[in-house]
Design an enzyme around this catalytic site. Structure first.
Site, PDB file in Angstrom:
ATOM      1  N   HIS A 112       3.267   2.944  12.263  1.00  0.00           N
ATOM      2  CA  HIS A 112       2.381   3.716  12.809  1.00  0.00           C
ATOM      3  C   HIS A 112       3.027   4.716  13.892  1.00  0.00           C
ATOM      4  O   HIS A 112       2.245   5.817  14.409  1.00  0.00           O
ATOM      5  CB  HIS A 112       0.935   3.735  13.348  1.00  0.00           C
ATOM      6  CG  HIS A 112       0.188   2.697  12.761  1.00  0.00           C
ATOM      7  ND1 HIS A 112      -1.255   1.703  12.676  1.00  0.00           N
ATOM      8  CD2 HIS A 112       0.930   2.237  11.380  1.00  0.00           C
ATOM      9  CE1 HIS A 112      -0.978   1.378  11.942  1.00  0.00           C
ATOM     10  NE2 HIS A 112      -0.693   1.403  11.077  1.00  0.00           N
ATOM     11  N   ASP A 131       6.235   0.697   6.993  1.00  0.00           N
ATOM     12  CA  ASP A 131       4.818   0.707   6.514  1.00  0.00           C
ATOM     13  C   ASP A 131       4.292   1.560   5.512  1.00  0.00           C
ATOM     14  O   ASP A 131       3.897   2.605   6.213  1.00  0.00           O
ATOM     15  CB  ASP A 131       3.861   0.639   8.211  1.00  0.00           C
ATOM     16  CG  ASP A 131       2.407  -0.076   8.594  1.00  0.00           C
ATOM     17  OD1 ASP A 131       1.966  -0.138   6.871  1.00  0.00           O
ATOM     18  OD2 ASP A 131       1.905   0.363   9.007  1.00  0.00           O
ATOM     19  N   GLU A 167      -5.053   1.734   1.916  1.00  0.00           N
ATOM     20  CA  GLU A 167      -4.724   0.441   3.512  1.00  0.00           C
ATOM     21  C   GLU A 167      -5.590   1.035   4.717  1.00  0.00           C
ATOM     22  O   GLU A 167      -5.822   0.745   5.646  1.00  0.00           O
ATOM     23  CB  GLU A 167      -3.601  -0.436   3.295  1.00  0.00           C
ATOM     24  CG  GLU A 167      -3.778  -1.654   3.558  1.00  0.00           C
ATOM     25  CD  GLU A 167      -3.012  -0.943   5.580  1.00  0.00           C
ATOM     26  OE1 GLU A 167      -3.352  -2.212   6.197  1.00  0.00           O
ATOM     27  OE2 GLU A 167      -2.806  -0.455   5.164  1.00  0.00           O
ATOM     28  N   GLU A 168      -4.290   1.999   5.445  1.00  0.00           N
ATOM     29  CA  GLU A 168      -4.113   2.653   6.594  1.00  0.00           C
ATOM     30  C   GLU A 168      -5.850   2.846   7.012  1.00  0.00           C
ATOM     31  O   GLU A 168      -6.068   2.683   8.738  1.00  0.00           O
ATOM     32  CB  GLU A 168      -3.203   3.659   6.854  1.00  0.00           C
ATOM     33  CG  GLU A 168      -1.696   3.198   6.363  1.00  0.00           C
ATOM     34  CD  GLU A 168      -1.759   2.565   7.455  1.00  0.00           C
ATOM     35  OE1 GLU A 168      -2.026   1.538   8.177  1.00  0.00           O
ATOM     36  OE2 GLU A 168       0.071   1.520   7.605  1.00  0.00           O
ATOM     37  N   HIS A 192       0.709  -1.293  -0.020  1.00  0.00           N
ATOM     38  CA  HIS A 192       0.175   0.105   0.153  1.00  0.00           C
ATOM     39  C   HIS A 192       0.862   1.836  -0.106  1.00  0.00           C
ATOM     40  O   HIS A 192       1.766   1.606   1.002  1.00  0.00           O
ATOM     41  CB  HIS A 192      -1.106   0.185   1.354  1.00  0.00           C
ATOM     42  CG  HIS A 192      -0.649   0.210   2.312  1.00  0.00           C
ATOM     43  ND1 HIS A 192      -0.294   0.894   3.010  1.00  0.00           N
ATOM     44  CD2 HIS A 192      -0.365  -1.205   3.354  1.00  0.00           C
ATOM     45  CE1 HIS A 192       0.446   0.946   4.677  1.00  0.00           C
ATOM     46  NE2 HIS A 192       0.167  -0.308   4.692  1.00  0.00           N
ATOM     47  N   ASP A 219       3.289  -6.321   3.933  1.00  0.00           N
ATOM     48  CA  ASP A 219       2.754  -4.956   4.054  1.00  0.00           C
ATOM     49  C   ASP A 219       3.152  -5.878   5.927  1.00  0.00           C
ATOM     50  O   ASP A 219       2.828  -5.564   6.628  1.00  0.00           O
ATOM     51  CB  ASP A 219       1.718  -4.889   4.297  1.00  0.00           C
ATOM     52  CG  ASP A 219       1.565  -3.852   5.187  1.00  0.00           C
ATOM     53  OD1 ASP A 219       2.071  -3.091   5.342  1.00  0.00           O
ATOM     54  OD2 ASP A 219      -0.119  -3.763   5.467  1.00  0.00           O
TER      55      ASP A 219
END
Length: 461
Positions: free
Chosen positions: A419, A287, A321-322, A275, A349
């Site tokens: 994140h 990520d 995606e997030e 992503h 991922d």
């Protein structure tokens, strides 16, 4: 004589496969482009939150780079995505008595509403999870800030299992606490390490109206330990936090897609992807910048070693995606509308760390067929083949006859960065990233050559 001939053919095929895997690993480790691409995504563009200028810059950049590879086709697939903005940096402190405060690191959870303009200060009630709310009841919760403090389980070797065991408090914590009259929510970061980096992530209010929604933020693991200890010593403390994030109308963005058309069975499609969007605190290198550049590299490696896939090989860089999975759903929706036949989909991922193997979402028969390739990966120490999940973006494609797979790197460090502000280019090891790209290309090569189930073997390359 026939048995001898069959054995020779089998040996020749095995040698050909071994040589192809070696050439893919060698090309990735000596002529790779993945690290260069990631450097640009991370350091020239940065965090790529859905709907942001940076997300569009990433779309433009990766499209240009795929076109430069000389693929048979490169295109953008429009998709409407949510646009949530963080605003000015968040601020928080613990107040033990009037005028006695200690600042702690927090960040708003993705999708959260803002606090009042002057911030929110309230007493704190600590819980281990959403299941504690019913036990405490409205009387103990109303008007307070609910502090979710269930840590990731350190005894689980698979850190993704540990993450799954506590992420519900981040995703649903505000929705559930609001039902008991809570004023706000603070959630312990999903992190196995003790540090000062708060980790954001998506959250949901479910069916709550806008007026019922309460602000939600993550607190660093060090901050969570301090808050918990302070609360145990003095239950009358207050917590203050301020954030001015907001949700704007949806905007148009894109999945970036490129393909090499199959030379023999172009109607059979193999997908590799990651992503393109990320959270905004760091630059999204692990990520999922890593997964995107590894997927791009798969197609480049085949061109570098001169392998023309029998089936159509497609790279998809999914958007959103997030905080919505809109890109993955859009790709699957259009694939069904066009009646496309997808044979296999592989997603990266889980960070750009040392590859360990793959997990497969497939039938027993398909897994038995694929597991026979494990010995080919053993020289590269990438031979953990297991049944399990694949990837969020390729999940909507799931259908009978389609095998889904996920690259599984070593997971021990992943949630140190996931994140958070420290998910940056410097945290990615060039060699590990390149090993992952070669590992993905090797599996795709074997699927292209032998399919995903027992069938006649195609000789030659």
């Amino acid at each position: 004589m026939a048995l001898v001939a069959s054995g020779v053919l089998g040996l020749n095929a095995q040698q050909a496969d071994e040589e192809m895997l070696r050439s893919l690993y060698t090309a990735s480790l000596t002529q790779g482009k993945s690290y260069e691409w990631l450097n640009y995504l991370s350091n020239q563009i940065g965090g790529r939150l859905s709907g942001s200028v940076q997300a569009q810059q990433a779309v433009d950049y990766t499209r240009k780079e795929l076109e430069a590879l000389g693929l048979d086709r490169v295109w953008l697939q429009p998709v409407m995505v949510p646009k949530w903005v963080r605003g000015t940096p968040e601020f928080a402190y613990i107040e033990t008595e009037p005028g006695a405060t200690t600042n702690v690191p927090i960040c708003a959870l993705g999708g959260s509403v803002a606090t009042p303009g002057g911030g929110l200060k309230a007493p704190v009630v600590e819980v281990r999870g959403v299941e504690d709310l019913e036990r405490l009841g409205r009387e103990a919760i109303e008007g307070k800030i609910v502090f979710y403090n269930r840590p990731m389980d350190p005894t689980l070797i698979n850190t993704f299992q540990s993450y799954s065991g506590c992420v519900d408090q981040r995703y649903s914590g505000a929705e559930e606490a609001a039902k008991y009259g809570a004023a706000g929510v603070i959630v312990r970061s999903m992190n196995l390490r003790q540090d000062d980096y708060p980790h954001t992530g998506s959250m949901s209010y479910g069916e709550l109206s806008l007026s019922e929604r309460i602000p939600a933020a993550a607190i660093s693991t060090n901050g969570a330990e301090l808050l918990s200890t302070t609360l145990a010593l003095n239950p009358d403390i207050r917590f203050y936090f301020r954030q001015n994030c907001r949700q704007l109308p949806d905007v148009e963005s894109y999945n970036v897609i490129g393909e090499i058309r199959g030379s023999e069975s172009p109607e059979d499609i193999i997908v590799v992807g990651g992503h393109l969007d990320s959270w905004d605190l760091g630059d999204g290198s692990h990520d999922d910048g890593a997964g995107c550049v590894q997927s791009m590299e798969v197609l480049r490696l085949f061109k570098t070693v001169g392998y023309r896939p029998r089936r159509t090989l497609r790279v998809v860089l999914f958007m959103n995606e997030e905080n919505g999975l809109r890109g993955g759903r859009k790709y699957a929706e259009e694939a069904r509308e066009k009646n496309e036949r997808h044979l296999f989909a592989l997603e990266s991922d889980a960070g750009g760390f040392t590859p360990r193997g793959f997990s497969f979402d497939c039938t027993d028969e398909e897994f038995a067929h694929i597991a026979r390739w494990k010995p080919l990966f053993e020289p590269y120490l990438v031979h953990q083949f297991e049944r399990g999940g694949s990837g969020a973006d390729i999940g909507p494609l799931k259908s009978e006859g389609l095998v889904l797979a996920g690259l599984r790197p070593d997971s021990q460090r992943y949630f140190d960065y996931h994140h958070a502000e420290n998910d940056t280019f410097e945290a990615v090891n060039k060699r590990e990233l390149e090993l992952g790209a070669a590992t993905m290309a090797s599996l795709v090569y074997l699927v292209d050559r032998y399919g995903t189930g027992p069938q006649p073997i195609i000789r030659g390359r």
